[in-house]
Design a protein around this motif. Structure first.
Motif, mmCIF file in Angstrom:
data_model
loop_
_atom_site.group_PDB
_atom_site.id
_atom_site.type_symbol
_atom_site.label_atom_id
_atom_site.label_comp_id
_atom_site.label_asym_id
_atom_site.label_seq_id
_atom_site.Cartn_x
_atom_site.Cartn_y
_atom_site.Cartn_z
ATOM 1 N N ALA A 1 -23.622 -103.533 59.072
ATOM 2 C CA ALA A 1 -23.027 -102.333 58.493
ATOM 3 C C ALA A 1 -22.688 -102.591 57.027
ATOM 4 C CB ALA A 1 -21.774 -101.950 59.272
ATOM 5 N N ALA A 2 -22.079 -103.754 56.756
ATOM 6 C CA ALA A 2 -21.700 -104.085 55.376
ATOM 7 C C ALA A 2 -22.935 -104.153 54.494
ATOM 8 C CB ALA A 2 -20.957 -105.413 55.349
ATOM 9 N N LEU A 3 -23.983 -104.804 55.012
ATOM 10 C CA LEU A 3 -25.206 -104.940 54.217
ATOM 11 C C LEU A 3 -25.821 -103.585 53.929
ATOM 12 C CD1 LEU A 3 -26.858 -108.076 55.823
ATOM 13 C CD2 LEU A 3 -25.865 -107.852 53.548
ATOM 14 N N LEU A 4 -25.788 -102.711 54.937
ATOM 15 C CA LEU A 4 -26.379 -101.379 54.725
ATOM 16 C C LEU A 4 -25.630 -100.648 53.617
ATOM 17 C CD1 LEU A 4 -28.365 -99.187 55.625
ATOM 18 C CD2 LEU A 4 -26.520 -98.276 57.044
ATOM 19 N N ILE A 5 -24.294 -100.618 53.733
ATOM 20 C CA ILE A 5 -23.510 -99.894 52.720
ATOM 21 C C ILE A 5 -23.769 -100.476 51.335
ATOM 22 C CG2 ILE A 5 -21.189 -99.340 51.903
ATOM 23 C CD1 ILE A 5 -20.259 -99.330 54.737
ATOM 24 N N HIS A 6 -23.713 -101.804 51.261
ATOM 25 C CA HIS A 6 -23.832 -102.398 49.940
ATOM 26 C C HIS A 6 -25.221 -102.220 49.342
ATOM 27 C CE1 HIS A 6 -23.737 -105.723 46.908
ATOM 28 N NE2 HIS A 6 -22.718 -104.965 46.574
ATOM 29 N N SER A 7 -26.261 -102.345 50.166
ATOM 30 C CA SER A 7 -27.613 -102.147 49.636
ATOM 31 C C SER A 7 -27.778 -100.728 49.124
ATOM 32 C CB SER A 7 -28.665 -102.412 50.704
ATOM 33 O OG SER A 7 -28.451 -103.651 51.287
ATOM 34 N N VAL A 8 -27.252 -99.770 49.892
ATOM 35 C CA VAL A 8 -27.368 -98.389 49.438
ATOM 36 C C VAL A 8 -26.635 -98.226 48.108
ATOM 37 C CG1 VAL A 8 -26.682 -96.013 49.936
ATOM 38 C CG2 VAL A 8 -27.688 -97.424 51.725
ATOM 39 N N GLU A 9 -25.458 -98.831 48.013
ATOM 40 C CA GLU A 9 -24.711 -98.752 46.750
ATOM 41 C C GLU A 9 -25.512 -99.329 45.591
ATOM 42 O OE1 GLU A 9 -20.025 -99.109 48.119
ATOM 43 O OE2 GLU A 9 -21.105 -100.854 47.381
ATOM 44 N N MET A 10 -26.137 -100.490 45.844
ATOM 45 C CA MET A 10 -26.876 -101.130 44.759
ATOM 46 C C MET A 10 -28.082 -100.302 44.348
ATOM 47 S SD MET A 10 -25.235 -103.643 43.765
ATOM 48 C CE MET A 10 -23.851 -102.643 44.147
ATOM 49 N N LEU A 11 -28.728 -99.684 45.338
ATOM 50 C CA LEU A 11 -29.869 -98.841 44.989
ATOM 51 C C LEU A 11 -29.397 -97.629 44.189
ATOM 52 C CD1 LEU A 11 -32.084 -99.107 48.155
ATOM 53 C CD2 LEU A 11 -32.254 -100.331 45.997
ATOM 54 N N ALA A 12 -28.209 -97.126 44.533
ATOM 55 C CA ALA A 12 -27.659 -96.003 43.775
ATOM 56 C C ALA A 12 -27.395 -96.443 42.327
ATOM 57 C CB ALA A 12 -26.378 -95.506 44.419
ATOM 58 N N LEU A 13 -26.850 -97.655 42.192
ATOM 59 C CA LEU A 13 -26.579 -98.175 40.849
ATOM 60 C C LEU A 13 -27.879 -98.300 40.062
ATOM 61 C CD1 LEU A 13 -24.512 -99.526 38.884
ATOM 62 C CD2 LEU A 13 -25.108 -101.685 39.929
ATOM 63 N N LEU A 14 -28.880 -98.854 40.733
ATOM 64 C CA LEU A 14 -30.194 -99.025 40.109
ATOM 65 C C LEU A 14 -30.746 -97.672 39.662
ATOM 66 C CD1 LEU A 14 -31.933 -101.583 39.824
ATOM 67 C CD2 LEU A 14 -33.182 -100.864 41.843
ATOM 68 N N HIS B 1 -31.512 -96.388 35.906
ATOM 69 C CA HIS B 1 -32.866 -96.070 35.490
ATOM 70 C C HIS B 1 -33.006 -94.605 35.082
ATOM 71 C CE1 HIS B 1 -37.072 -96.652 34.987
ATOM 72 N NE2 HIS B 1 -37.357 -95.677 35.842
ATOM 73 N N TYR B 2 -32.439 -93.707 35.901
ATOM 74 C CA TYR B 2 -32.699 -92.294 35.643
ATOM 75 C C TYR B 2 -31.677 -91.653 34.715
ATOM 76 C CZ TYR B 2 -36.210 -92.776 39.192
ATOM 77 O OH TYR B 2 -37.298 -93.193 39.879
ATOM 78 N N VAL B 3 -30.434 -92.120 34.750
ATOM 79 C CA VAL B 3 -29.428 -91.495 33.887
ATOM 80 C C VAL B 3 -29.291 -92.258 32.570
ATOM 81 C CG1 VAL B 3 -27.046 -90.726 33.704
ATOM 82 C CG2 VAL B 3 -28.226 -90.606 35.895
ATOM 83 N N LEU B 4 -29.161 -93.575 32.675
ATOM 84 C CA LEU B 4 -28.957 -94.348 31.445
ATOM 85 C C LEU B 4 -30.273 -94.764 30.798
ATOM 86 C CD1 LEU B 4 -25.999 -96.658 32.520
ATOM 87 C CD2 LEU B 4 -25.903 -94.447 31.422
ATOM 88 N N LYS B 5 -31.383 -94.493 31.484
ATOM 89 C CA LYS B 5 -32.723 -94.778 30.937
ATOM 90 C C LYS B 5 -32.927 -96.257 30.616
ATOM 91 C CE LYS B 5 -33.658 -90.299 30.555
ATOM 92 N NZ LYS B 5 -34.073 -89.774 31.839
ATOM 93 N N TYR C 1 -29.147 -106.194 33.363
ATOM 94 C CA TYR C 1 -29.609 -106.950 34.526
ATOM 95 C C TYR C 1 -28.480 -107.820 35.069
ATOM 96 C CZ TYR C 1 -34.283 -105.520 33.093
ATOM 97 O OH TYR C 1 -35.382 -104.779 32.742
ATOM 98 N N SER C 2 -27.727 -108.443 34.167
ATOM 99 C CA SER C 2 -26.648 -109.283 34.680
ATOM 100 C C SER C 2 -25.558 -108.425 35.299
ATOM 101 C CB SER C 2 -26.084 -110.183 33.585
ATOM 102 O OG SER C 2 -25.658 -109.431 32.498
ATOM 103 N N LEU C 3 -25.447 -107.193 34.832
ATOM 104 C CA LEU C 3 -24.474 -106.286 35.455
ATOM 105 C C LEU C 3 -24.890 -105.962 36.895
ATOM 106 C CD1 LEU C 3 -22.002 -104.485 35.270
ATOM 107 C CD2 LEU C 3 -23.447 -102.703 34.358
ATOM 108 N N ILE C 4 -26.182 -105.729 37.102
ATOM 109 C CA ILE C 4 -26.658 -105.488 38.467
ATOM 110 C C ILE C 4 -26.377 -106.721 39.314
ATOM 111 C CG2 ILE C 4 -28.702 -105.136 39.899
ATOM 112 C CD1 ILE C 4 -29.882 -103.492 37.741
ATOM 113 N N ALA C 5 -26.654 -107.903 38.728
ATOM 114 C CA ALA C 5 -26.412 -109.140 39.480
ATOM 115 C C ALA C 5 -24.937 -109.252 39.833
ATOM 116 C CB ALA C 5 -26.861 -110.340 38.648
ATOM 117 N N ALA D 1 -41.830 -101.453 40.345
ATOM 118 C CA ALA D 1 -40.635 -100.864 40.946
ATOM 119 C C ALA D 1 -40.335 -101.458 42.314
ATOM 120 C CB ALA D 1 -40.815 -99.349 41.055
ATOM 121 N N GLY D 2 -41.381 -101.683 43.106
ATOM 122 C CA GLY D 2 -41.178 -102.220 44.445
ATOM 123 C C GLY D 2 -40.456 -103.557 44.412
ATOM 124 N N PHE D 3 -40.905 -104.436 43.530
ATOM 125 C CA PHE D 3 -40.279 -105.745 43.412
ATOM 126 C C PHE D 3 -38.833 -105.622 42.951
ATOM 127 C CE2 PHE D 3 -44.541 -107.834 43.246
ATOM 128 C CZ PHE D 3 -44.289 -108.755 44.240
#
Lengths: 387, 378
Positions: free
Chosen positions: B230-243, B247-251, B181-185, B258-260
């Motif tokens: 534009a910056a926010l869009l790119i970064h949010s997409v990146e963070m969702l990819a990380l998430l 979740h799916y690869v590292l379990k 979690y702190s890594l995501i932060a 999930a929504g929250f």
């Protein structure tokens, strides 16, 4: 030595920038060393620190009183109101590490031989809570033995038997005087050095190399009456000087903080081991500086290499907890051997050749890594000379 | 106008390889390292079999029960000890060479000889303690009623676990999660690099690109807002990819809301980008210094939130509680953890309120610094 002098000049310019890193790293490694040392102590001494627990009983009986007395050997009881929110918060902020709840009707069912578990809520993976678990299970299993075998035993009798039985303890003998010095701090600090020293070395040296690899500067040096070998040697010498100065600052800092434990042979070996590691680190810096182009690439490579090798080789997470895959990968990094040597040094009580040998062989591996890095970078530099 | 600026900014940012590296590749690599390093914690494998020795003497030979008990715990895959039977001198030598953790001498009493105190040593001691106490209990019973020895042995073998873990919530407490979690932060706050670029490219005294943009007949704040999108869009997409990767690869588990979790990550991403913008607007020196400031602040914040060393979070919460409320990285980490752990959302909302206040302050601060800046000469 013009090349050497030039390098020193470039490095001097970078001092303020590097100093920030050095100070941050020193503070962070000291904090980590102190806290890690503290938690290490709590887990490992025979005279265990008592754990704070909340004991919530929904009923009173001699059996439960006896259990509470027995737990009192290993725990302090903290009085808390029985409210979920308060209890969870207390647990969260570690005012207590264990909540034990005795459900109503437990004593009666226990005596009748029916199974009814006690309820616990704990902080995960804590050693102290494992001890509490152990004590509770021991008490209740022994009590069950009495109830099964001596039908009609009263609770009071049971408790007094248990008290007598459970007071038996093993004699422990530690024939060696435990090392007078407490080496945990140095051990952790020197292990963290793998992170801080490596970062600073790679950052500082690669910055130096980027400036030195400037095309015009290179051409100017190339047409000077100075052989390539001499120029390269001076350059390496400058890098080593930088490495030694950074190393010295960090080691002296550790010695000052932990002054009372500094005058042991163990510390002497720690210093040697970190010295060799500093050599190897400068080799890594030299290598990365030769491969990478541009400052940004360098900090990217530095962070990945340094953090990665530190996570895998037991700098942040103790080696005992690492999986075998992680350790196998880690054995290809010098940090792994450096940490291994340090952990061995911390355990040394005898300094005969037989005990020192494994330490020395770990150090030798670190040294070989250093040589390999320097050799590789020289090859790369030679190939790139005219490009 | 919006589409024009937004499109070009998007292209511009996507081609900035270094920023893309820091904001997505680096957190991904770290996540893999975390997974490798922590995958064993909490597993049974953590426990390594302890090497011990027993001194061979007549008392040991006679004490059949103790031998049986030792045999019992040194067999099979889940064994506790590897036992060597040795003479007193051999045992001492083994201990000297750190080949065993301790040795047991059966004398009138059972004695344990160790070199130092430690976890393994404690386990050996607990084992012997337990044996002694059980023997003592059994002999008390036999004294009272010598007839049922067999039954005692039988019920000794049948040990029950009298403790049940109750979390009070649906989730199992898991300390490893805090690292992820702190890594995501941290990754969210590395979005600060995007925010930094946005302010750099709008301040004409810092970059030539900004000088060009400033002479264009577009309101400066509009340009800034559009490109920030534009910056926010790119970064949010990146963070969702990380998430998603976590979740799916590292379990990695995130609880059932999930929504929250997604909402929190996006808000975290916005907070991160704006913090970078604020830092960059405040630090008016070279780009190198700005990078150093963003890096140091987010690294320090992650350190205090327990990314390198989990207990740090609790040490801060206990000793300097105020710091855990003003450290945005800790707020984000804690929000994710509350979502996972608590059924009740009050703690989560508290964190999010603080984080939003932080974001609003950062936005406002950036606005104050950037607005109405005019350059007489450059």
């Amino acid at each position: 030595m013009p090349v050497y002098k030039l390098c020193m000049k470039i490095t001097k310019k970078n001092i303020p920038h590097l100093l920030i890193y050095i100070i941050v790293f020193l503070i962070v490694s000291s904090i980590m060393a102190v806290t890690a040392q503290k938690s290490h102590k709590e887990q490992e001494t025979f005279s265990r620190v008592k754990t704070n627990i909340a004991f919530i009983n929904e009923e009173e009986s001699p059996l439960i009183e006896g259990l509470k007395d027995e737990l009192g050997k290993a725990a302090n009881f903290v009085e808390l109101p029985d409210e979920t929110e308060t209890l969870q918060d207390a647990l969260f902020f570690r005012r207590i590490v264990y909540i034990l709840r005795i459900p109503e009707g437990f004593t009666q069912r226990f005596i009748n031989g029916d199974y009814m578990p006690l309820e616990k809520t704990t902080i995960p993976d804590s050693y102290s809570s494992a001890y509490i678990d152990l004590a509770i299970n021991k008490y209740l299993n022994t009590a069950r033995l009495y109830i099964q075998q001596m039908g009609g035993i009263t609770q009071e009798e049971l408790v007094s038997y248990l008290k007598e039985n459970l007071s038996k303890e093993t004699n422990v003998e530690i024939p060696y005087s435990e090392p007078e010095a407490d080496l945990n701090y140095s051990n952790y600090f020197f292990n963290y050095l793998a992170y801080s020293l490596l970062s600073i070395l790679i950052l500082g040296m690669s910055a130096l190399m980027i400036s030195y690899n400037d095309r015009d500067l290179k051409r100017r040096v190339g047409c000077s009456p100075l052989s390539d070998t001499a120029a390269n040697l001076q350059f390496i010498l400058a890098n080593l000087t930088f490495a030694m100065v950074s190393w010295l600052i960090m080691v002296v800092f550790c010695l000052i903080i932990d002054a009372k434990n500094s005058l042991t042979l163990n510390t002497f070996y720690f210093i040697i081991s970190s010295f060799i590691f500093a050599f190897c680190g400068s080799g890594m810096g030299f290598f990365i500086g030769s491969v990478a182009k541009g400052n940004e690439t360098i900090s990217a490579i530095t962070n990945v290499v340094v953090l990665g090798s530190c996570f895998l080789s037991g700098v942040f997470v103790p080696v005992e907890f690492l999986g075998s895959t992680a350790l196998k990968i880690a054995s290809f990094t010098p940090s792994y051997w450096y940490v291994k040597a340090n952990n061995r040094i911390a355990q040394l009580t005898h300094f005969d050749a037989a005990y020192i040998k494994p330490v020395l062989s770990d150090m030798a591996i670190v040294f070989c890594f250093g040589i390999a890095f320097f050799a590789l970078s020289l090859v790369i530099r030679k190939n790139r000379r005219y490009s | 106008m919006f589409a024009h600026i937004f499109n070009y900014r998007l292209k511009c940012l996507l081609r900035d390889k270094i920023t893309i590296f820091w904001t997505i590749a680096f957190p991904l690599i770290l996540a893999i390292f975390f997974k490798l390093a922590f995958s064993n914690i909490g597993n049974q494998e953590v426990f390594k079999v302890i090497d011990i020795a027993v001194v061979e003497n007549s008392q040991y030979q006679e004490d059949q029960n103790f031998r049986l008990a030792l045999d019992e715990v040194s067999k099979g895959d889940s064994r506790l000890f590897n036992i060597t039977v040795a003479t007193a001198e051999e045992a001492k030598k083994l201990l000297d060479e750190n080949l065993i953790k301790g040795y047991i001498i059966v004398d009138n009493q059972i004695k344990l000889v160790v070199k130092e105190s430690g976890l393994s040593q404690n386990i050996i001691k607990s084992f012997i303690d337990n044996y002694l106490q059980t023997v003592s209990a059994a002999s008390t019973i036999i004294q009272n009623d010598p007839s049922n020895q067999q039954e005692i042995l039988k019920s000794l073998a049948d040990r029950k676990n009298y403790i049940k873990e109750v979390t009070g919530t649906g989730a199992k407490p898991n300390s490893i999660l805090n690292y992820f979690y702190s890594l995501i932060a941290m990754a969210c706050f590395y979005g600060g690099f995007f925010g930094m670029r946005e302010t750099t490219d709008i301040q004409a005294n810092i970059s030539t690109l900004a000088a060009r943009i400033n002479v264009a007949p577009v309101h400066k704040l509009k340009t800034f807002l559009y490109s920030l999108c534009a910056a926010l869009l790119i970064h949010s997409v990146e963070m969702l990819a990380l998430l998603g990767f976590m979740h799916y690869v590292l379990k990695i588990e995130f609880g059932y809301r999930a929504g929250f979790v997604v909402l929190t990550t996006i808000i975290g991403s916005i907070a991160g980008v704006l913090m970078g913008a604020l830092i960059s607007a405040t630090v008016k020196k070279s780009e190198g210094l700005k990078v150093a400031a963003v890096l140091t602040i987010s690294m320090l914040g992650s350190f205090l939130a327990g990314m390198m060393f989990q207990d740090m979070k609790y040490i801060i919460a206990q000793n300097v509680p105020i710091l855990s409320y003003i450290n945005p990285i800790n707020l984000l980490t804690d929000a994710l953890y509350s979502l996972y752990y608590y059924d009740n959302l009050s703690r989560y909302f508290l964190n999010m309120v603080f984080l939003s206040v932080f974001t609003i302050l950062a936005t406002f601060g950036t606005y104050l610094i950037l607005r109405r800046r005019k350059y007489a000469s450059l």
